[in-house]
Motif scaffolding. Sequence first.
Motif, PDB file in Angstrom:
ATOM      1  N   PRO A 478     -58.380 -36.211 -33.312  1.00 45.28           N
ATOM      2  CA  PRO A 478     -59.078 -35.210 -32.618  1.00 45.28           C
ATOM      3  C   PRO A 478     -60.035 -35.660 -31.645  1.00 45.28           C
ATOM      4  CG  PRO A 478     -59.835 -34.906 -34.755  1.00 45.28           C
ATOM      5  CD  PRO A 478     -58.947 -35.992 -34.926  1.00 45.28           C
ATOM      6  N   GLU A 479     -60.635 -36.757 -31.899  1.00 40.18           N
ATOM      7  CA  GLU A 479     -61.840 -37.308 -30.853  1.00 40.18           C
ATOM      8  C   GLU A 479     -61.097 -37.563 -29.697  1.00 40.18           C
ATOM      9  OE1 GLU A 479     -62.940 -38.128 -35.352  1.00 40.18           O
ATOM     10  OE2 GLU A 479     -61.068 -38.414 -34.023  1.00 40.18           O
ATOM     11  N   LEU A 482     -59.404 -34.668 -27.784  1.00 44.75           N
ATOM     12  CA  LEU A 482     -60.197 -33.851 -27.094  1.00 44.75           C
ATOM     13  C   LEU A 482     -60.941 -34.257 -25.831  1.00 44.75           C
ATOM     14  CD1 LEU A 482     -61.500 -31.716 -30.248  1.00 44.75           C
ATOM     15  CD2 LEU A 482     -59.781 -30.768 -28.387  1.00 44.75           C
ATOM     16  N   SER A 483     -61.021 -35.612 -25.751  1.00 41.48           N
ATOM     17  CA  SER A 483     -61.546 -36.225 -24.564  1.00 41.48           C
ATOM     18  C   SER A 483     -60.342 -36.137 -23.474  1.00 41.48           C
ATOM     19  CB  SER A 483     -62.005 -37.793 -25.063  1.00 41.48           C
ATOM     20  OG  SER A 483     -60.765 -38.369 -25.209  1.00 41.48           O
ATOM     21  N   PRO A 486     -59.819 -31.315 -23.130  1.00 46.17           N
ATOM     22  CA  PRO A 486     -60.963 -30.598 -23.922  1.00 46.17           C
ATOM     23  C   PRO A 486     -60.753 -29.115 -23.809  1.00 46.17           C
ATOM     24  CG  PRO A 486     -61.354 -31.286 -21.382  1.00 46.17           C
ATOM     25  CD  PRO A 486     -60.083 -32.042 -21.729  1.00 46.17           C
ATOM     26  N   ILE A 487     -61.343 -28.625 -24.880  1.00 50.80           N
ATOM     27  CA  ILE A 487     -61.511 -27.251 -24.924  1.00 50.80           C
ATOM     28  C   ILE A 487     -62.569 -26.491 -24.460  1.00 50.80           C
ATOM     29  CG2 ILE A 487     -61.147 -25.007 -26.389  1.00 50.80           C
ATOM     30  CD1 ILE A 487     -59.839 -26.862 -28.551  1.00 50.80           C
ATOM     31  N   ASN A 498     -57.195 -24.661 -22.277  1.00 53.13           N
ATOM     32  CA  ASN A 498     -56.898 -25.276 -23.487  1.00 53.13           C
ATOM     33  C   ASN A 498     -57.111 -24.527 -24.789  1.00 53.13           C
ATOM     34  OD1 ASN A 498     -55.833 -27.339 -21.850  1.00 53.13           O
ATOM     35  ND2 ASN A 498     -57.729 -28.307 -21.665  1.00 53.13           N
ATOM     36  N   LEU A 501     -54.985 -25.216 -28.292  1.00 54.71           N
ATOM     37  CA  LEU A 501     -55.494 -26.536 -29.076  1.00 54.71           C
ATOM     38  C   LEU A 501     -55.821 -25.951 -30.574  1.00 54.71           C
ATOM     39  CD1 LEU A 501     -56.586 -29.597 -27.015  1.00 54.71           C
ATOM     40  CD2 LEU A 501     -54.627 -29.358 -28.542  1.00 54.71           C
ATOM     41  N   LEU A 505     -54.672 -27.974 -33.754  1.00 56.59           N
ATOM     42  CA  LEU A 505     -55.675 -28.863 -34.558  1.00 56.59           C
ATOM     43  C   LEU A 505     -55.753 -28.446 -36.044  1.00 56.59           C
ATOM     44  CD1 LEU A 505     -58.452 -28.964 -31.884  1.00 56.59           C
ATOM     45  CD2 LEU A 505     -57.099 -30.691 -32.285  1.00 56.59           C
ATOM     46  N   HIS A 520     -69.421 -31.758 -31.973  1.00 55.53           N
ATOM     47  CA  HIS A 520     -68.418 -30.979 -30.743  1.00 55.53           C
ATOM     48  C   HIS A 520     -68.026 -29.830 -31.041  1.00 55.53           C
ATOM     49  CE1 HIS A 520     -68.826 -35.356 -29.982  1.00 55.53           C
ATOM     50  NE2 HIS A 520     -68.571 -35.112 -28.750  1.00 55.53           N
ATOM     51  N   ILE A 521     -67.412 -29.297 -32.386  1.00 53.85           N
ATOM     52  CA  ILE A 521     -66.825 -28.267 -32.618  1.00 53.85           C
ATOM     53  C   ILE A 521     -67.874 -27.023 -32.878  1.00 53.85           C
ATOM     54  CG2 ILE A 521     -65.173 -27.069 -34.186  1.00 53.85           C
ATOM     55  CD1 ILE A 521     -63.955 -29.498 -32.647  1.00 53.85           C
ATOM     56  N   CYS A 551     -62.701 -21.652 -33.951  1.00 54.31           N
ATOM     57  CA  CYS A 551     -63.428 -23.199 -34.348  1.00 54.31           C
ATOM     58  C   CYS A 551     -64.138 -23.328 -35.491  1.00 54.31           C
ATOM     59  CB  CYS A 551     -64.417 -23.032 -33.141  1.00 54.31           C
ATOM     60  SG  CYS A 551     -63.529 -23.240 -31.347  1.00 54.31           S
TER      61      CYS A 551
END
Length: 1139
Positions: A478-479, A482-483, A486-487, A498, A501, A505, A520-521, A551
């Motif tokens: 996911p790292e 998501l880069s 991105p959400i 997005n 996603l 995920l 991040h989340i 999330c």
Amino acid sequence: MEDDALEAPQSFVAEADICQQLLTRYARSSAAQHRHLCATAAATRSIIQSASMPLTPISYFAAAITSLSNYENLDADALGAVTSFISIVLPLVGKGEIKPEKAHEAVEVLVTLVEESGGKLGTSGLRAVVKCVGVLVAEFCNLKEWGSVGLGFEWLLRFSIDKRPKVRKSAQDCLLKVFKLLEHSSISKKASNSIYSLLKRHMPLASETSNSKIVDGNRHELISRSEHQEVLHLLNIMKHVIPDLSPKVREKVLSILLKIPSSQSMVAARHVFDVMAAIFETSETKVIISNAEDIFRLLTSYIALGEKNPAESVLFAANLSKTVLGRLHNGDIDQWESVFPMLVEALAGLLSSPRDNVALQASLILRELMDQHIVGKRFLTMESKEKGDDTTQSAEFKSVRVGCTKFYNLLCSSSPILNKHLLSVVSSLFLKLGKMSDIFMRPILLKLADLMNTTSVSTSEVIHLEDCIGSAVVAMGPEILLSLIPISLNTKDFSCSNIWLIPILKKNIVGSSLQFFIEHIIPLAESFEKGSNKVKNPVIGQDLQAYAHGCWGLLPVFCHWPIDTYQSFPSLSELLIPFLKKDSFMIENIAISLQGLVNENRRVLASDNVGSAQLTDVHNSGSVDAAIDYEIRHVYSKKMANKNIKALSLGAKELLLPLVDVLFECIPETREHLQGAISCLVSICDSSVTKEIFIASLKKLKLLDDAGEHGKLEIIADVTSKEKESAGGTDVERCLILDLASCIVEGCDADLVNILFSLIKHYLQASDVVSQMEAYQTLSKILEKHSSFCSTEFDVVMDLLAGMKPSENIELVKSRFACLQTLLIHALSKNPDEENTKAFLILNEIILMLKDSREEGRKAAYDALHGLSSKLRSSADSSSKELYHKLITMITGYLSGSSPHIKSGVVSALSVLVYSDPDICVTMPDIFPSVMELLHSKAIEAVLGFVKVLVSSLTQNDLHHSLSEIMDGILRWSSVSRYHFKEKIIVILEILMRKCGCANVKALAPEKYKDFVQGVVENRHGKTRPEPSDKSLKGQEKRKRDESAISSKEEGYTGRPWKKRDNQKNTGNSSQSTGHSDRTNFRKGESNRPQGGDAKRFTGKSSGGEKKQKGRSAFKSNERNLHAAASRNPKHKKSARKN
């Protein structure tokens, strides 16, 4: 001409006169060919007899082949008759009776006959000559001299491509037989050159066939031309002779085939590919390496034509390419690098084929190619290399990049419908490349995201697209993903990007990082929450709140094999504690996450194979199901798992306190997850922490008095007054505290176990069924997890359970039986008689329940027995097998009792045990005859059920040993229809017939029952037996017999069918005459244990002395308890009266 004679030459024998055999067979036939054949045979016999020669096959052959020297004088019918006659006679000639020189002369005669006879020799005659030449060359010519076999071999080769099917088939069979017999290298080489020369002469025709245009469906006209047909026939025979050709000739043949131009009308394609496949299979890898470019040029150009060619041929070429590529990869990686992109590009074009079967097979082939070639050592090492210019410019990278570019172009095609086959291949490619997907497949990933954002597709297409992106999540993590995608939330207009996603995920994350979730989340979730509070539109606000919850809902998957548990869990724990409160949406997510963290690390510590422990737990949903064989990047070691468990245990107390508080306040739907989380944390933390938390909970609910005698903690006993004060609130509190008690059993020390038991004693005496059930379940866990408590407090627990009133609630009975299973196993392991007596008390209760009037009650007893059997048989303890046999011996002992009701229950118990473990009838052979003896009692129905289970469970070999006794025992009741006896016996017989064979079953049936058994056999095969003429009389007589048998049965079996057998047994064995006294003793409350010879049979020991006296005492006490239990339960009494 005489095809029927040619088809079955084995029907003629060499020892008898051939002419006479033909006359016997065809003398009465009116067919002209048969008359000509018989006339030829008779004339040949006259010639032999006039020369005073014996009437042997060699004499007939010599006379007949000599007559062909003057074939000009023979008409077509006579010529055909002679050749057919020779083809019949020649196979009967003995080996060595024809010298090689004579055999060669005979071949010359036959070849000359065919060449010069013109049209006089028909298809049947020509076929006969071909067979004769084949026999002469294979069996009589000198196979070590080409001069002897060459003429016949080349002539057979010529006719192996003949346009007449029967002639061609015979020639091909003979040619292949001869070719396989050519063992001498020089002869084999010359034969191979002959075949190669024929192929070379026909190559211009093959090229013409390939270059011919098929227009307006004229394929049939094209391939029907005789010269084109010869090419196809030649290629067909080449496929069979390739394994026997010399390596040099095989390479020459391959070179010729590769020169055939590939076009859309390559009629001979499948035949060419068949020959090539045979060459590749039998040739060394160096042959493929030297011709790799031409091989793949031919195959890929044909594949690329797609729908213009037959689907079967296209797929054959694709599979052949896959096979050759595998050989090439192992032999020359440089050649592989040059052809791999070529093949991938050709196969990728098939993914968009309108023929779904072609597209599906192409996707499967491409995925197999990835499995075989991309996940190789050379690609795996690249992941550890620096991604610099030198690495990315290598030929291996270029070959993979070409394939990825092709897939990207297909995704960018103008087709409005997403190709599921293409997406499945892209998914596999993501998984095989792993983190390298970031280099090769970034454009593909961005295109997939664009399709999700912009394309209006159906639900089924979205599923395939989501699975493909899910594979990218598994591969990249996911790292990285998501880069790239991105959400995010636009704080100005509160639009989201997005957001689709999140569910992807949730289905596909594994082996990620807790720190990434924290950094991040969680901030992403908080931004959605803030946006929902700021936005004025309530609908948008609800959506943003849902996104925030989505999330936070990723927490369980980020806790699925995370790589940084011991570093990041303390920080995560601090963030989660505020959510542990009533009505929090995060309770379930937190509980599931904690269970995953603890259980996965404990599994690693308990497993010898760490990798397998991790791989088997991968989610079985989405594209991750396809990644079970994918090597997870971060494999847990035991060292890491130890660190993780230590970190989890340090934070356990801070989490347990709020978790326990929430347990008493949450809704029932969430309680199960909370219990699991509490149980996991308790299992890894110190027992003092567990004790502290539980006692605090008891005090909080005012269920504990710490001012007891000598300052000891005591459970408040006055439950009734407590209920009155709380107006019913204590029922809920009681269940909740028992829920908590059930969770913490594994982490309790001895003191806390005693406190739990005190709590359980009070709640077992409550009137609330739910509380009693929870108490039983908690007690069952204590007995299982704490063997020392079970040992020291065994008598106390038994007295407690014995004092409980019988319950009508089946679920409560099941919970009680769960406790009794562990107690019974403990009792079996003890030798003193008093322990055995308590073991019999437990068995009494289970056996009585087997005869309960309710089906649910009987099933609970069956499950209890099955559980006992499974635990004892699966235990690693060496003494478990002995305890298991001891249990069965105790159960079998009840068979000597006096009550038919109890006997029936015991037989049912044995049926359960036999169903679970059929081998007990082999290891303990006394069980079967002991049960069969009860066919002389009132437990017949139960015995028939036992026999049905027995015959269904035993193997055929084991069943044969008891077949005679089974047949003799059950057939005595075959005339009784009431109580379904007859139907049950028919079912048993059908099972026996299926396993042992009808003949074996019929052979063992007594004479008076053979008609009945025969009827079962006929009905089993779908037949019906003829009815007697006077049906009504037979029906009346049958009803009278049935009623008479049943009335006798109900009146004490005075007219029993085994009466004569019993009288005979009574004279030989006095132990069998104790049935009446047994029933009397049972009513008097005396011993239920088998006496005399029976006792010896059940226990395997002598029946005298002190052991016998102790056994009688134990059984006597046991039987009284059994009757007492039955008298307390009205349902049992009713059932007993019924039986």
